[in-house]
Design a protein around this motif. Structure first.
Motif, short mmCIF file in Angstrom:
data_model
loop_
_atom_site.label_atom_id
_atom_site.label_comp_id
_atom_site.label_asym_id
_atom_site.label_seq_id
_atom_site.Cartn_x
_atom_site.Cartn_y
_atom_site.Cartn_z
N ILE A 19 -3.25 23.38 4.35
CA ILE A 19 -4.39 22.48 4.22
C ILE A 19 -4.44 21.63 5.49
O ILE A 19 -3.47 20.95 5.82
N LYS A 20 -5.56 21.65 6.19
CA LYS A 20 -5.73 20.82 7.39
C LYS A 20 -6.49 19.56 7.00
O LYS A 20 -7.58 19.63 6.45
N CYS A 21 -5.87 18.41 7.26
CA CYS A 21 -6.49 17.13 6.88
C CYS A 21 -6.77 16.24 8.09
O CYS A 21 -7.32 15.16 7.94
N GLY A 22 -6.38 16.67 9.29
CA GLY A 22 -6.69 15.91 10.49
C GLY A 22 -5.67 14.85 10.86
O GLY A 22 -5.87 14.10 11.80
N GLY A 72 1.10 21.29 12.59
CA GLY A 72 0.27 20.81 13.69
C GLY A 72 0.89 19.67 14.44
O GLY A 72 2.05 19.33 14.27
N GLY A 73 0.08 19.07 15.27
CA GLY A 73 0.53 17.96 16.09
C GLY A 73 -0.54 17.59 17.09
O GLY A 73 -0.29 16.91 18.06
N ASP A 74 -1.75 18.07 16.84
CA ASP A 74 -2.82 17.82 17.80
C ASP A 74 -4.04 17.14 17.17
O ASP A 74 -5.16 17.32 17.61
N GLY A 75 -3.83 16.38 16.12
CA GLY A 75 -4.95 15.66 15.49
C GLY A 75 -5.71 16.50 14.51
O GLY A 75 -5.36 16.57 13.34
N VAL A 76 -6.74 17.19 14.95
CA VAL A 76 -7.62 17.94 14.05
C VAL A 76 -6.88 19.03 13.29
O VAL A 76 -7.16 19.29 12.12
N GLU A 77 -5.94 19.68 13.93
CA GLU A 77 -5.24 20.80 13.29
C GLU A 77 -4.04 20.36 12.45
O GLU A 77 -3.33 21.20 11.91
N GLU A 78 -3.80 19.07 12.36
CA GLU A 78 -2.66 18.59 11.58
C GLU A 78 -2.95 18.68 10.08
O GLU A 78 -4.09 18.59 9.64
N GLY A 79 -1.89 18.83 9.32
CA GLY A 79 -2.01 18.90 7.86
C GLY A 79 -0.67 19.21 7.24
O GLY A 79 0.37 18.76 7.72
N PHE A 80 -0.70 20.04 6.20
CA PHE A 80 0.53 20.35 5.48
C PHE A 80 0.43 21.74 4.87
O PHE A 80 -0.66 22.30 4.71
#
Length: 107
Positions: A19-22, A72-80
């Motif tokens: 799930i990408k949440c930003g 992630g680790g780049d803002g938009v692609e971060e999530g869990f």
């Protein structure tokens, strides 16, 4: 600015679900809302990847595999990622998720 809390539902697959949440989550709460029994998984910042506090009815345990991992680790692609836990992530059963963040931008 990204939201501080993101919630939603996803249908379980029995396999990892990303799930990408930003943002990088500080806390993830998962509830299998289809199951007739209480099946929850909670993960907090500082816990190991793929882990969580699992609740089945009144029984609680710490799991160290198939739990929650951040991605992630780049803002938009971060999530869990919701791991392939056989109680919470069951194929065709609905999982409710609530994700909170901390750090810059969080209030």
């Amino acid at each position: 600015m990204n939201p501080t809390v993101v919630s939603g539902t996803v249908v379980g697959t029995g396999a990892d679900i990303t799930i990408k949440c930003g943002f990088k989550p500080a806390m993830v709460e998962l509830i299998n809302v289809t199951s007739a029994t209480k099946e929850e998984l909670k993960w907090c910042e500082g816990m190991a990847q793929a882990s969580g506090l699992k609740t089945i009815n009144a029984s609680r345990s710490i799991i160290t595999t198939l739990g929650v991992s951040t991605v992630g680790g780049d803002g938009v692609e971060e999530g869990f990622t919701i791991g392939a836990d056989t109680d919470v992530n069951v194929a065709a059963e609905v999982i409710f998720y609530r994700v909170t963040r901390s750090g810059p931008g969080a209030t």
